[in-house]
Design a protein around this motif. Structure first.
Motif, PDB file in Angstrom:
ATOM      1  N   ASP A   1      69.274 -26.143 -58.266  1.00  0.00           N
ATOM      2  CA  ASP A   1      70.395 -24.971 -57.803  1.00  0.00           C
ATOM      3  C   ASP A   1      69.271 -23.693 -57.839  1.00  0.00           C
ATOM      4  N   ILE A   2      68.652 -23.548 -58.714  1.00  0.00           N
ATOM      5  CA  ILE A   2      67.526 -22.475 -58.518  1.00  0.00           C
ATOM      6  C   ILE A   2      66.260 -22.591 -57.808  1.00  0.00           C
ATOM      7  N   ASN A   3      65.674 -23.759 -58.104  1.00  0.00           N
ATOM      8  CA  ASN A   3      64.307 -24.054 -57.718  1.00  0.00           C
ATOM      9  C   ASN A   3      64.521 -24.885 -56.374  1.00  0.00           C
ATOM     10  N   THR A   4      63.504 -24.852 -55.360  1.00  0.00           N
ATOM     11  CA  THR A   4      63.515 -25.370 -53.997  1.00  0.00           C
ATOM     12  C   THR A   4      62.057 -25.560 -53.767  1.00  0.00           C
ATOM     13  N   ALA A   5      62.214 -26.472 -52.683  1.00  0.00           N
ATOM     14  CA  ALA A   5      60.969 -26.684 -52.150  1.00  0.00           C
ATOM     15  C   ALA A   5      59.741 -25.680 -51.884  1.00  0.00           C
ATOM     16  N   GLY A   6      60.235 -24.361 -52.130  1.00  0.00           N
ATOM     17  CA  GLY A   6      59.461 -23.085 -51.569  1.00  0.00           C
ATOM     18  C   GLY A   6      58.868 -22.787 -53.241  1.00  0.00           C
ATOM     19  N   ASP A   7      58.582 -21.500 -53.208  1.00  0.00           N
ATOM     20  CA  ASP A   7      58.330 -20.802 -54.666  1.00  0.00           C
ATOM     21  C   ASP A   7      59.321 -20.324 -55.161  1.00  0.00           C
ATOM     22  N   GLU A   8      59.474 -20.321 -56.464  1.00  0.00           N
ATOM     23  CA  GLU A   8      60.300 -19.614 -57.376  1.00  0.00           C
ATOM     24  C   GLU A   8      59.580 -18.737 -58.494  1.00  0.00           C
ATOM     25  N   MET A   9      59.677 -17.432 -58.566  1.00  0.00           N
ATOM     26  CA  MET A   9      59.030 -17.017 -59.547  1.00  0.00           C
ATOM     27  C   MET A   9      59.537 -15.642 -60.277  1.00  0.00           C
ATOM     28  N   PHE A  10      58.765 -15.070 -61.077  1.00  0.00           N
ATOM     29  CA  PHE A  10      59.332 -13.628 -61.608  1.00  0.00           C
ATOM     30  C   PHE A  10      60.794 -13.600 -61.975  1.00  0.00           C
ATOM     31  N   PRO A  11      61.039 -14.378 -62.821  1.00  0.00           N
ATOM     32  CA  PRO A  11      62.364 -14.293 -63.666  1.00  0.00           C
ATOM     33  C   PRO A  11      62.415 -13.186 -64.546  1.00  0.00           C
ATOM     34  N   TYR A  12      63.804 -12.700 -64.495  1.00  0.00           N
ATOM     35  CA  TYR A  12      64.176 -11.564 -65.451  1.00  0.00           C
ATOM     36  C   TYR A  12      65.622 -11.868 -65.992  1.00  0.00           C
ATOM     37  N   VAL A  13      66.064 -11.887 -67.309  1.00  0.00           N
ATOM     38  CA  VAL A  13      67.436 -12.056 -67.601  1.00  0.00           C
ATOM     39  C   VAL A  13      67.909 -10.698 -67.697  1.00  0.00           C
ATOM     40  N   ALA A  14      68.798 -10.238 -67.166  1.00  0.00           N
ATOM     41  CA  ALA A  14      69.563  -8.952 -67.245  1.00  0.00           C
ATOM     42  C   ALA A  14      70.346  -8.888 -68.589  1.00  0.00           C
ATOM     43  N   ALA A  15      70.980  -7.495 -68.918  1.00  0.00           N
ATOM     44  CA  ALA A  15      71.788  -7.567 -70.012  1.00  0.00           C
ATOM     45  C   ALA A  15      73.293  -8.274 -69.916  1.00  0.00           C
ATOM     46  N   ASP A  16      73.738  -8.716 -68.709  1.00  0.00           N
ATOM     47  CA  ASP A  16      74.919  -9.465 -68.546  1.00  0.00           C
ATOM     48  C   ASP A  16      74.521 -10.625 -68.364  1.00  0.00           C
ATOM     49  N   GLY A  17      73.317 -11.265 -68.498  1.00  0.00           N
ATOM     50  CA  GLY A  17      73.152 -12.760 -68.645  1.00  0.00           C
ATOM     51  C   GLY A  17      72.747 -13.474 -67.110  1.00  0.00           C
ATOM     52  N   LYS A  18      72.640 -12.361 -66.241  1.00  0.00           N
ATOM     53  CA  LYS A  18      72.502 -12.732 -65.070  1.00  0.00           C
ATOM     54  C   LYS A  18      70.719 -13.191 -64.809  1.00  0.00           C
TER      55      LYS A  18
ATOM     56  N   SER B   1      51.809  -9.614 -65.743  1.00  0.00           N
ATOM     57  CA  SER B   1      53.082  -9.915 -65.857  1.00  0.00           C
ATOM     58  C   SER B   1      53.471 -10.068 -67.347  1.00  0.00           C
ATOM     59  N   PRO B   2      53.318  -8.928 -68.217  1.00  0.00           N
ATOM     60  CA  PRO B   2      53.760  -8.835 -69.452  1.00  0.00           C
ATOM     61  C   PRO B   2      55.276  -8.759 -69.586  1.00  0.00           C
ATOM     62  N   SER B   3      55.647  -9.426 -70.800  1.00  0.00           N
ATOM     63  CA  SER B   3      57.105  -9.542 -71.040  1.00  0.00           C
ATOM     64  C   SER B   3      57.077  -9.330 -72.716  1.00  0.00           C
ATOM     65  N   PHE B   4      58.242  -8.875 -73.269  1.00  0.00           N
ATOM     66  CA  PHE B   4      58.221  -8.526 -74.664  1.00  0.00           C
ATOM     67  C   PHE B   4      59.494  -9.326 -75.106  1.00  0.00           C
TER      68      PHE B   4
ATOM     69  N   ALA C   1      47.867 -26.990 -63.696  1.00  0.00           N
ATOM     70  CA  ALA C   1      48.779 -26.312 -63.240  1.00  0.00           C
ATOM     71  C   ALA C   1      48.704 -24.547 -63.303  1.00  0.00           C
ATOM     72  N   TRP C   2      49.340 -24.016 -62.389  1.00  0.00           N
ATOM     73  CA  TRP C   2      49.518 -22.353 -62.473  1.00  0.00           C
ATOM     74  C   TRP C   2      50.695 -22.054 -63.397  1.00  0.00           C
ATOM     75  N   ASP C   3      50.562 -21.229 -64.270  1.00  0.00           N
ATOM     76  CA  ASP C   3      51.613 -21.063 -65.180  1.00  0.00           C
ATOM     77  C   ASP C   3      51.808 -19.348 -65.448  1.00  0.00           C
ATOM     78  N   GLY C   4      52.645 -18.972 -64.898  1.00  0.00           N
ATOM     79  CA  GLY C   4      52.540 -17.445 -64.799  1.00  0.00           C
ATOM     80  C   GLY C   4      54.170 -16.668 -64.937  1.00  0.00           C
ATOM     81  N   SER C   5      54.112 -15.728 -64.631  1.00  0.00           N
ATOM     82  CA  SER C   5      55.543 -14.515 -64.679  1.00  0.00           C
ATOM     83  C   SER C   5      56.492 -14.849 -65.678  1.00  0.00           C
ATOM     84  N   PRO C   6      55.790 -14.480 -67.067  1.00  0.00           N
ATOM     85  CA  PRO C   6      56.668 -15.035 -68.069  1.00  0.00           C
ATOM     86  C   PRO C   6      57.902 -13.967 -68.224  1.00  0.00           C
ATOM     87  N   ALA C   7      58.944 -14.169 -69.125  1.00  0.00           N
ATOM     88  CA  ALA C   7      60.084 -13.340 -69.071  1.00  0.00           C
ATOM     89  C   ALA C   7      60.871 -13.817 -70.395  1.00  0.00           C
ATOM     90  N   PHE C   8      61.273 -12.991 -71.377  1.00  0.00           N
ATOM     91  CA  PHE C   8      62.025 -13.309 -72.627  1.00  0.00           C
ATOM     92  C   PHE C   8      63.413 -13.091 -72.165  1.00  0.00           C
TER      93      PHE C   8
END
Length: 639
Positions: free
Chosen positions: A304-321, A204-207, A255-262
């Protein structure tokens, strides 16, 4: 049986692939068949092979397995296999089990509703072209990133085998992106010899935008039991070489800490973590990075984003989404890809639909060169084996966009935008066994951030109040007041309470959330125990967790300005009476001093240490009984 015992030991060490082999030998000898089949199923689930777990869960449950959670995970495995009707039946059976955890029951009920609308989710289709990239193998390739004209790949290619799933351990590799990205080929080569630990998984590299700073995940080295030791590391490009990675301070060691994204400007780092205090499984957090590479305290992205399940692998697109993967939002299977959009302060979450999502894991979406094309990962049917990286391309200008999202838009019904109106109502009762309704109580609705009054309601003869119109994503405080009772604050948040449009069957839907507030009567010499006021052994300084609890008492005193109290501290009986008296007095005075520092008049407070002279459990033996004796209380002296 020796094979079973060896399997249990390996299972407890997180060596699931090896444990399966031992358990299968035990199963062939019909040794403890129910428990053996259950442990085989769990080994498959915990090594991310849920579909393989299905027949073993089935055998264990048919054999009389009493573990309540097994049926929940069996249902989830069925969903991941696309067996929606069977999954819904199992979730329904699980939801009826009163011994099951409340958290999993709520998830099961949500899944039952989601499984009713999988056909609607599947109708949301984007006409993009998908291609399985040439370098994918039967092993795992996933979670890509783009650096210049190279695609960074997390791949199972190391010599050492990961005992969790039997695959080679993961490393970071690179492959040239061709003129046609879908034709990017050749065998991936090692990204950097400095960013390579033979005995750990790296992924899971991010630059940052300038390509000179990389954050990635490293862990599962086997130096600790289980698979929780995954952390974030940073490496910098110096004189054309990537530096030795350094451990980031934002990690939680437990904890488990992973899937970073700038973020697009490189000033914010998003990542996933299952640390304590989150919404459920893995949540998405954000932290700010300054020019010196120092990070702020991580902040949870909210319900609104996080639930009782798993949320991971975030990515911010050029339009800010914000794009991310989740198994907690309504989806087709395990991890689905979602996009979060903020409009006028309200966050909406949309499932990307088909073909991005399938009943299996779909995650790790990124865009390429600010276009509508990009890459994502999936272990869907028809792939080359485990996780594969896919290239997706939107229709070109000479290929008309035949996207059918508009006619199946979950936000609209018959062309009209679906609207939910949220309201708050409730009742005020006495905090007594009979819970009598309290009339004429004033319920003030306050803005949590500014403490400003937004509205005011009064209870009727039955102690009921309502309705107050709520806004999505807002936090509120209910300040309830009534003469003869202690005023009380109750928080209420709209975080995570918004109803996804896909569940709505009407243009306008009214939903009322109900709360119950219990008030204590205002009586002389009435005593209340303050929960969670803990001190380090033989010390009396106020710890941060104790300060949070004392702040609640500060609020009570502010809301009841005529009340004077005695704050008392009590010890257990495991030291001398004289020592305990001195220690308890110091603790009581320390708590009072803290409250005064928060702006409460010292004349309203009396500190008193009682040592071991007022034990609740006279002959305490267990630590739980000693803890009941070690308590902090306040008693009303006058009002």
């Amino acid at each position: 049986m020796q094979a079973y015992k060896q399997g249990v030991k390996k299972f407890e060490n997180g060596e699931y692939d090896l444990a399966i082999k031992d358990f299968q030998r035990a199963a062939s000898a019909d040794y403890e068949p129910v428990q053996t089949n259950y442990l085989i199923a769990e080994s498959y689930r915990l090594s991310n092979r849920s579909r393989e777990a299905i027949p073993f869960y089935q055998k264990a449950l048919q054999g009389g397995l009493t573990n309540a959670e097994a049926r929940f995970y069996y249902a989830y495995a069925l969903k991941a296999a696309g067996q929606y009707n069977e999954a819904r039946e199992q979730f329904a059976q699980f939801a009826q089990n009163t011994s099951a955890s409340k958290n999993l029951q709520e998830r099961a009920l949500r899944e039952i509703e989601t499984l009713k609308i999988t056909d609607r989710i599947g109708q949301k289709k984007m006409e993009v072209k998908l291609e399985n990239l040439p370098f994918n193998t039967p092993g795992a390739e996933f979670s890509s990133a783009v650096l210049g004209n190279e695609l960074l790949v997390s791949a199972a290619k190391k010599e050492k085998v990961y005992k969790n799933n039997g695959q080679p351990m993961l490393g970071l590799y690179k492959v040239k992106i061709g003129e046609a990205p879908s034709e990017s080929g050749g065998s991936p080569t090692l990204f950097s010899s400095n960013v390579f630990a033979e005995d750990a998984n790296e992924s899971s590299p991010s630059f940052t935008p300038d390509g000179k700073t990389m954050v990635f995940a490293r862990g599962n080295s086997g130096k600790r039991k289980g698979t929780m030791n995954v952390d974030l590391y940073m490496s910098r490009l110096v004189n054309g070489q990537w530096s030795e990675p350094r451990y980031l301070p934002v990690n939680d060691s437990l904890a488990w800490d992973g899937s970073p994204a700038f973020s697009r400007d490189g000033k914010t780092l998003y990542f996933a973590s299952d640390r304590a205090g989150g919404a459920g499984g893995a949540d998405i957090y954000r932290t700010n990075m300054d020019a010196s590479g120092r990070f702020s305290k991580p902040v949870n992205m909210g319900k609104d984003i996080n639930t009782a399940g798993d949320e991971m692998f975030p990515y911010v697109a050029a339009d800010g989404k914000l794009y991310f993967a989740s198994d907690g939002h309504p989806g087709l299977g395990k991890l689905d890809i979602f996009v979060a959009t903020r409009t006028q302060g309200v966050i909406s979450i949309d499932n990307l639909g088909v073909p991005f999502n399938t009943p299996q894991d779909d995650f790790g979406l990124i865009f390429y060169e600010n276009s509508d094309n990009g890459f994502f990962t999936s272990n869907r049917e028809g792939g080359k084996g485990d996780d594969d990286i896919y290239y997706f391309a939107a229709p070109t200008e000479d290929q008309p966009d035949t996207t059918v999202i508009a006619q199946n838009d979950p936000t609209r019904l018959n062309g009209q935008l679906k609207v939910v109106r949220y309201f708050l109502a409730g009742e005020v009762l006495s905090n007594t066994p009979r819970a009598n309704p309290i009339d004429s109580a004033t319920v003030r609705i306050l803005a949590d951030s500014a403490n400003a009054e937004l509205g005011r309601l009064v209870t009727g003869n039955r102690g009921r109040f309502g309705d107050y119109r709520l806004e999505e994503g807002k936090d509120y405080i209910l300040l309830v007041e009534r003469k003869g009772y202690i005023s009380k604050r109750t928080p209420f948040s709209m975080d995570g309470r918004s109803i996804p449009p896909i569940f709505l069957n009407k243009v306008v839907t009214d939903t009322t959330y109900r709360v119950t507030v219990r008030l204590d009567s205002l009586e002389l010499n009435k005593t209340f125990v303050l929960d969670n006021i803990y001190y380090d052994l033989n010390k009396y300084n106020i710890r941060p967790d104790a300060a949070q609890e004392l702040d609640k008492l500060v609020e009570i005193l502010r809301d009841n300005p005529s009340v004077k109290i005695e704050l008392s501290s009590h010890t257990d009986a495991r030291a001398t009476d004289a020592y305990n008296m001195t220690l308890s007095q110091q603790r009581a005075e320390s708590a009072v001093n803290y409250i005064v520092s928060r702006g409460v008049d010292a004349d309203r407070l009396t500190a008193r240490g009682y040592g071991e002279r007022q034990l609740i459990v006279q002959s305490a033996r267990t630590e739980e009984e000693h803890q009941r004796n070690r308590r902090t209380e306040f008693t009303i002296l006058s009002y």
